[in-house]
Scaffold this active site. Structure first.
Site, PDB file in Angstrom:
ATOM      1  N   ASP A 190       1.010  -0.979   0.061  1.00  0.00           N
ATOM      2  CA  ASP A 190      -0.068   0.146  -0.122  1.00  0.00           C
ATOM      3  C   ASP A 190       0.850   1.425   0.170  1.00  0.00           C
ATOM      4  O   ASP A 190       1.481   1.657   1.341  1.00  0.00           O
ATOM      5  CB  ASP A 190      -0.840  -0.031   1.264  1.00  0.00           C
ATOM      6  N   LYS A 223      -6.473   3.212  -3.066  1.00  0.00           N
ATOM      7  CA  LYS A 223      -6.944   3.401  -1.808  1.00  0.00           C
ATOM      8  C   LYS A 223      -7.453   4.650  -1.427  1.00  0.00           C
ATOM      9  O   LYS A 223      -6.395   5.571  -1.458  1.00  0.00           O
ATOM     10  CB  LYS A 223      -5.987   2.619  -0.866  1.00  0.00           C
ATOM     11  N   LYS A 262      -9.949   0.309  -2.801  1.00  0.00           N
ATOM     12  CA  LYS A 262      -9.800  -0.166  -1.314  1.00  0.00           C
ATOM     13  C   LYS A 262     -10.315   1.124  -0.459  1.00  0.00           C
ATOM     14  O   LYS A 262      -9.820   2.157  -0.432  1.00  0.00           O
ATOM     15  CB  LYS A 262      -8.470  -0.356  -0.887  1.00  0.00           C
TER      16      LYS A 262
END
Length: 215
Positions: free
Chosen positions: A90, A151, A176
């Protein structure tokens, strides 16, 4: 969505600055026992890689939480994380570069990380700090860089995932949703809006809220 599929969409997360190995052990055990993934600080990846009761997928963060590391540092951090056992990365973008209109630099930085590791890269754009136009440009940079997912949030800025942001971002890449998702109902709303993954520190409560849990 059945209970197992739902649980597999949850990244059970612990990323606070005070996180201990004991905290990570708890997350790993809970994730494994409930069929979730885990997202943990990179410093604990070596221990997690050897942990007996680990979930199938362990993610970590790069450039966290502000995204202002030099590009080469982010790339090296990602490579180290992969070497240490990370299954997913991430990556936090440099929000300041994006706001200054340096979209090519943002895309190049993401691309460097994507090219450096053979695992999925989720790009954290920190929606709470961006206008809608900036959110779109951040997603476009992620697409250009061949990222796997976008995300919403680190959880360290004011504000987290919103339905509106998930809908916008899902026009570009799988999403996400992370930040402020604390219940089964909230997670389901994000998935219904187009998210494919949920990041949350309260993963157990979310999964246990599923009507099929315990069957």
């Amino acid at each position: 969505m059945d209970r197992d599929e739902f649980a597999a969409s949850i990244d059970h997360t612990v990323l606070g600055p005070e996180t201990t190995w004991g905290d990570v052990e708890t997350i790993l055990n809970e994730a494994a026992d409930h069929g979730m993934n885990a997202c943990i600080p990179p410093c604990y990846l070596p221990e997690a890689a050897d942990y007996e009761n680990a979930p199938k997928t362990i993610a970590t963060v790069v450039g966290f939480p502000h995204g202002q590391h030099a590009p080469g540092v982010k790339r090296d951090e990602a490579v180290t994380a992969w070497d240490d056992g990370a299954d997913e990365i991430d990556l936090v973008i440099n929000v300041g570069r994006l706001k200054a209109g340096e979209d090519d630099a943002v895309a190049a930085e993401i691309s460097d990380v994507v090219a450096a590791v053979p695992v999925p890269v989720k790009v954290i754009i920190e929606t709470a700090l961006l206008s809608d136009d900036e959110k779109r440009r951040a997603c476009e940079a992620a697409v250009e860089a061949d990222a796997d997912m976008v995300k919403t949030s680190t959880g360290f800025a004011d504000g987290g995932a919103t339905i509106r942001d998930v809908e916008l971002m899902s026009e570009y890449l799988p999403v996400k949703a992370s930040g402020g998702v604390g219940s089964y109902e909230e997670a389901t709303a994000m998935l219904d809006a187009g998210a494919v993954r949920i990041g949350a520190s309260s993963g157990v409560a979310i999964v246990e809220g599923h009507p099929g849990d315990g069957d």
